[in-house]
Design an enzyme around this catalytic site. Structure first.
Site, mmCIF file in Angstrom:
data_model
loop_
_atom_site.group_PDB
_atom_site.id
_atom_site.type_symbol
_atom_site.label_atom_id
_atom_site.label_comp_id
_atom_site.label_asym_id
_atom_site.label_seq_id
_atom_site.Cartn_x
_atom_site.Cartn_y
_atom_site.Cartn_z
ATOM 1 N N HIS A 1 -33.788 -93.213 12.010
ATOM 2 C CA HIS A 1 -32.681 -94.166 11.936
ATOM 3 C C HIS A 1 -31.580 -93.634 11.018
ATOM 4 C CE1 HIS A 1 -30.482 -97.934 11.761
ATOM 5 N NE2 HIS A 1 -30.472 -97.828 10.444
ATOM 6 N N SER A 2 -31.967 -93.093 9.891
ATOM 7 C CA SER A 2 -31.033 -92.491 8.927
ATOM 8 C C SER A 2 -31.850 -91.597 8.014
ATOM 9 C CB SER A 2 -30.320 -93.582 8.113
ATOM 10 O OG SER A 2 -31.240 -94.219 7.233
ATOM 11 N N SER B 1 -21.195 -101.506 5.996
ATOM 12 C CA SER B 1 -22.656 -101.506 6.084
ATOM 13 C C SER B 1 -23.272 -102.805 6.614
ATOM 14 C CB SER B 1 -23.259 -101.185 4.719
ATOM 15 O OG SER B 1 -23.062 -99.830 4.399
ATOM 16 N N GLU C 1 -29.270 -81.813 6.884
ATOM 17 C CA GLU C 1 -29.907 -80.903 5.933
ATOM 18 C C GLU C 1 -29.226 -80.967 4.567
ATOM 19 O OE1 GLU C 1 -32.679 -79.248 6.288
ATOM 20 O OE2 GLU C 1 -32.890 -80.100 8.298
#
Length: 440
Positions: A331-332, A202, A117
């Site tokens: 996923h993200s 990443s 959030e």
């Protein structure tokens, strides 16, 4: 069937030569193997092939192409209602340890909700949750605290189980002055030297060959530790996966490869990623002891990881674990999974097979937990997360000097000039560069 028995079953798929002949010396053909291959009457039909590249193969006169093998079974300790199916598989875990593991599952869930959030509010730039995959914590509980962890990005639960604090999570996601990574990484790219957790990066799958190399170093040191490498089934489509597993198998590296097969690689369902028997079959192909487990069953994960660690450390061999699970979350925060799957599918999975519900049912069955405690622990966890979150938000950004640290022991002349130039610009235009927002 126990985890150890499943490992033995998987090994029969490649039984034949003694273990030593599968290592590097076999490439030159040991004298004893040569004798076995070329001995016998010249007139008698030969069953075993003579070629050094496939020493366990036998000749056949049937022209057939192999397209499949028997599917690898999925190891399970308890059903979706938290009942242990075979008493022999009951985990040897104290009440305190089991409760602590479950509390960490609830804390992880609370942290994910709040930080997800927060990203939507623009307070942090990026986040990934572990909804539906909280049972991964079971793998961390089975490791030694000095084993080295190579994560992909959905292993916050492993760090939590190892003792990473909520403050450290928040500081990293905010990239503030107390961030252990000194503000050099995007959120959720955690790392901790103290907890032997290599910093996440990443690029996909780069950690797989790194883990194999680190494990090889551990073997040479005789440290009696292992490395564990986490990745998703999508990362197993990268070339690094194949290079890392083959290197580990041929060099005899004490590493556990842990694949989270959660059904989707970002927006690509597994059915579009491969046609074989999941990821586990690839471990067999590389001559690696392999097991497939129910990835929503925390005790199946715990038992399999514990058995895998024993193999890796005592036999200096790699092991592959494929944990079958389901990614309930997007996923993200950069993804909207409703574009490639229905919300009903997600809701059904959450109700039908929830790792947290299964663990809670097991605890309640032993009289170690009550339903009322769930609300208490979750409320306290949210309060702790919000407290750490608020504190992290007020801290300054890391010092600009960190731009030039931790690469060279002594700065080369070019970087010295660049540092002097930047310092000069900051002194000249302090308001433009907002110097007060950075630590000294």
């Amino acid at each position: 069937m126990s985890a150890s028995a499943l490992f033995r079953t998987a090994r029969t798929c490649r039984a034949g030569l003694p273990a030593m002949a599968r290592h590097s010396k076999a490439l030159g053909l040991l004298p004893s193997i040569q004798a076995a291959l070329f001995s016998g009457s010249g007139s008698a039909p030969r069953k075993k092939v003579m070629f050094p590249g496939a020493l366990t193969s036998e000749y056949t006169h049937d022209l057939r192409f192999a397209s499949s093998v028997e599917s690898i079974p999925t190891y399970q300790v308890m059903d979706t209602d938290g009942r242990v199916l075979d008493a022999a598989n009951e985990p040897h875990m104290s009440k305190e340890e089991a409760r602590n593991i479950y509390k960490n599952m609830l804390i992880l869930n609370a942290m994910d909700q709040i930080l997800y959030e927060a990203q939507r509010q623009g307070r942090i730039s990026f986040y990934m949750t572990s909804f539906g995959e909280e049972a991964l914590i079971g793998s961390a509980a089975a490791l030694d605290s000095k084993d080295h962890v190579f994560g992909q990005y959905r292993e916050a639960g492993v760090l939590l189980q190892r003792g990473f604090t909520l403050e450290q999570f928040m500081n990293q996601c905010y990239s503030n002055e107390k961030d252990l990574g000194k503000g050099r990484q995007m959120p959720i790219h955690y790392g901790s030297k103290e907890l032997h957790f290599q910093t996440i990066s990443s690029p996909l799958a780069t950690q797989i060959p790194q883990a194999a190399g680190a494990a090889y170093a551990m073997r040479r040191e005789g440290s009696k530790q292992c490395a564990i490498c986490y990745f998703g089934e999508g990362a197993a489509s990268e070339g690094d996966f194949h290079a890392g597993l083959n290197m580990a198998a041929t060099l005899g590296c004490p590493v556990i490869f842990y694949c989270r097969n959660n059904g989707y690689a970002i927006s690509t369902p597994s059915i579009e990623q491969y046609r074989g028997d999941g990821i586990a079959s690839r471990g067999i192909g590389y001559g690696i002891d392999t097991i497939r487990v129910d990835g929503n069953d925390i005790w199946a994960i715990y038992s399999a990881t514990k058995a895998a660690r024993k193999i890796a450390v005592e036999q200096n061999k790699p092991v592959l674990i494929e944990a079958m699970t389901y990614r309930v979350s997007h996923h993200s925060t950069s993804d909207d999974s409703s574009a490639y799957r229905s919300t009903k599918e997600v809701e059904d999975w959450s109700k039908r097979d929830n790792p947290i519900s299964r663990m809670r049912a097991w605890l309640e069955g032993k009289g170690w937990w009550t339903k009322s405690e769930d609300a208490e622990v979750t409320k306290a966890a949210k309060a702790d997360v919000l407290r750490a979150f608020a504190a992290a938000e007020t801290l300054k950004k890391p010092s600009i000097r960190h731009l030039f640290e931790d690469v060279y022991d002594q700065l080369p002349p070019q970087l010295e000039r660049e540092r002097a130039e930047i310092e000069g610009l900051i002194r000249k235009y302090p308001d433009y560069y907002q110097v007060n927002e950075f630590a000294k």
